[in-house]
Design a protein around this motif. Structure first.
Motif, PDB file in Angstrom:
ATOM      1  N   SER A 215     -31.133 -58.714 -57.778  1.00 52.16           N
ATOM      2  CA  SER A 215     -30.294 -57.636 -57.258  1.00 52.16           C
ATOM      3  C   SER A 215     -31.143 -56.585 -56.550  1.00 52.16           C
ATOM      4  CB  SER A 215     -29.502 -57.016 -58.413  1.00 52.16           C
ATOM      5  OG  SER A 215     -28.947 -55.798 -58.014  1.00 52.16           O
ATOM      6  N   LYS A 216     -32.316 -56.304 -57.109  1.00 56.04           N
ATOM      7  CA  LYS A 216     -33.186 -55.310 -56.474  1.00 56.04           C
ATOM      8  C   LYS A 216     -33.619 -55.792 -55.091  1.00 56.04           C
ATOM      9  CE  LYS A 216     -37.230 -52.574 -56.696  1.00 56.04           C
ATOM     10  NZ  LYS A 216     -38.647 -52.688 -56.778  1.00 56.04           N
ATOM     11  N   PHE A 217     -33.928 -57.072 -54.984  1.00 58.00           N
ATOM     12  CA  PHE A 217     -34.344 -57.597 -53.674  1.00 58.00           C
ATOM     13  C   PHE A 217     -33.168 -57.628 -52.694  1.00 58.00           C
ATOM     14  CE2 PHE A 217     -38.125 -59.302 -55.930  1.00 58.00           C
ATOM     15  CZ  PHE A 217     -39.094 -58.800 -55.073  1.00 58.00           C
ATOM     16  N   LEU A 218     -31.960 -57.893 -53.219  1.00 54.01           N
ATOM     17  CA  LEU A 218     -30.794 -57.966 -52.331  1.00 54.01           C
ATOM     18  C   LEU A 218     -30.348 -56.594 -51.849  1.00 54.01           C
ATOM     19  CD1 LEU A 218     -28.614 -60.649 -54.169  1.00 54.01           C
ATOM     20  CD2 LEU A 218     -29.574 -60.849 -51.867  1.00 54.01           C
ATOM     21  N   THR A 219     -30.454 -55.572 -52.719  1.00 52.78           N
ATOM     22  CA  THR A 219     -29.887 -54.257 -52.398  1.00 52.78           C
ATOM     23  C   THR A 219     -30.922 -53.202 -52.063  1.00 52.78           C
ATOM     24  OG1 THR A 219     -30.019 -53.533 -54.697  1.00 52.78           O
ATOM     25  CG2 THR A 219     -28.006 -54.693 -54.030  1.00 52.78           C
ATOM     26  N   ASN A 220     -32.176 -53.458 -52.459  1.00 51.05           N
ATOM     27  CA  ASN A 220     -33.252 -52.481 -52.316  1.00 51.05           C
ATOM     28  C   ASN A 220     -33.018 -51.232 -53.151  1.00 51.05           C
ATOM     29  OD1 ASN A 220     -35.790 -52.220 -51.316  1.00 51.05           O
ATOM     30  ND2 ASN A 220     -35.194 -51.233 -49.418  1.00 51.05           N
ATOM     31  N   ILE A 221     -32.142 -51.354 -54.162  1.00 44.23           N
ATOM     32  CA  ILE A 221     -31.900 -50.223 -55.060  1.00 44.23           C
ATOM     33  C   ILE A 221     -32.525 -50.552 -56.413  1.00 44.23           C
ATOM     34  CG2 ILE A 221     -30.122 -48.877 -56.283  1.00 44.23           C
ATOM     35  CD1 ILE A 221     -28.284 -49.543 -53.833  1.00 44.23           C
ATOM     36  N   HIS A 222     -33.340 -49.615 -56.892  1.00 44.96           N
ATOM     37  CA  HIS A 222     -34.029 -49.860 -58.156  1.00 44.96           C
ATOM     38  C   HIS A 222     -33.059 -49.783 -59.324  1.00 44.96           C
ATOM     39  CE1 HIS A 222     -37.356 -50.115 -60.937  1.00 44.96           C
ATOM     40  NE2 HIS A 222     -36.805 -49.127 -61.608  1.00 44.96           N
ATOM     41  N   GLN A 223     -33.161 -50.734 -60.236  1.00 40.54           N
ATOM     42  CA  GLN A 223     -32.379 -50.689 -61.472  1.00 40.54           C
ATOM     43  C   GLN A 223     -33.336 -50.688 -62.647  1.00 40.54           C
ATOM     44  OE1 GLN A 223     -29.441 -53.826 -61.806  1.00 40.54           O
ATOM     45  NE2 GLN A 223     -29.321 -53.985 -59.597  1.00 40.54           N
TER      46      GLN A 223
END
Ligand SMILES: [Fe+2]
Ligand SMILES: [Fe+2]
Length: 257
Positions: A215-223
């Motif tokens: 998900s981080k790679f897909l959205t570039n949003i850190h979780q």
């Protein structure tokens, strides 16, 4: 003698795996000395009282660390207690803890050095010059010199292997959590491998739940990272050291579920 080196232990489940299985693995490979990287043993980041006790009581002779050394404040207490734990030697002068340790087993004196790479990592002092100076300092006081080079770039690790070839007994890479297939005795006689791997969950992205990293790679949003709860697999190496010459004669990769 045989020496067991275990890759970065991830979280409580990794520590439990070590507690349950380390003594059997040491017996299986006839290992009389054991070095474990514990930089991820406290919930994935750093080391604490509980995780260090787990690794030491299970049979680690020395714990090495890395870029997560100071993530948990317990580490200062562990350094104060003079436990056999080494942080990268190339932190600035005056940093808490020791960058190397010499352990006298009765039969041999073994120096364990921890170093941190600089490519895509902390901007510490030069690990190459630091290693050179440390080895000059300790070489007459020990029989075996072991170097855990905690670094991101394969090039930096391979360069360190050749730089210390013939000076260190063994140089291995940690931090990337993936075992590499380049274990060998270098031309000058040092045992070397770029990455010994991790002791962490299978089907994860270097220890973290794979869905979070994808998900981080897909959205570039850190979780928030969460350690995967999949079963643990241990990665490491067995070093065989000649009892008379104290040179490495073999290096074998191991992977145990
Ligand atoms: Fe790590
Ligand atoms: Fe690391």
């Amino acid at each position: 003698m045989n020496i067991l080196v275990v890759g970065d232990v991830i979280g409580q489940a990794g520590v439990k795996f070590i507690r349950d299985k380390l003594s059997g693995i040491k017996k299986l490979y006839g290992a009389s000395f054991c070095v474990i990287n514990g930089e991820n043993s406290a919930n994935g980041n750093g080391i604490n009282v509980e995780s260090s006790q787990g690794l030491l009581l299970a049979g680690a002779d020395v714990i090495t660390l890395g870029n997560h050394t100071f993530d948990k404040s317990d580490v200062y207490k562990l350094f104060d207690e003079k436990l056999p734990i080494v942080r990268p030697a190339n932190y600035p002068p005056g940093t808490a803890g020791e960058g190397y340790l010499i352990i006298d087993t009765g039969a041999v004196k073994i120096c364990v050095i921890s170093l941190l790479g600089r490519v895509n990592l902390n901007n510490l002092d030069c690990p190459f010059r630091c290693a050179q100076e440390l080895i000059l300092k300790v070489k007459d006081r020990c029989d075996i010199i072991l170097v855990d080079f905690h670094a991101e770039a394969t090039s930096e690790k391979i360069a360190m292997g050749y730089f210390l070839d013939g000076k260190a007994t063994a140089v291995w890479g940690t931090h990337t959590h993936v075992q590499t297939a380049d274990e060998r005795i270098l031309p000058g006689g040092s045992a070397y491998i770029t990455g010994i791997g991790m002791t962490g969950p299978v089907n994860s992205v270097i220890g973290v739940k794979k869905e979070i990293i994808i998900s981080k790679f897909l959205t570039n949003i850190h979780q928030k990272f969460e350690i995967s709860d999949n079963p643990i697999n241990l990665n490491g190496i067995i070093l065989t050291i000649d009892d008379k010459t104290h040179k490495a004669t073999a290096i074998e990769r191991i992977s145990i579920s």
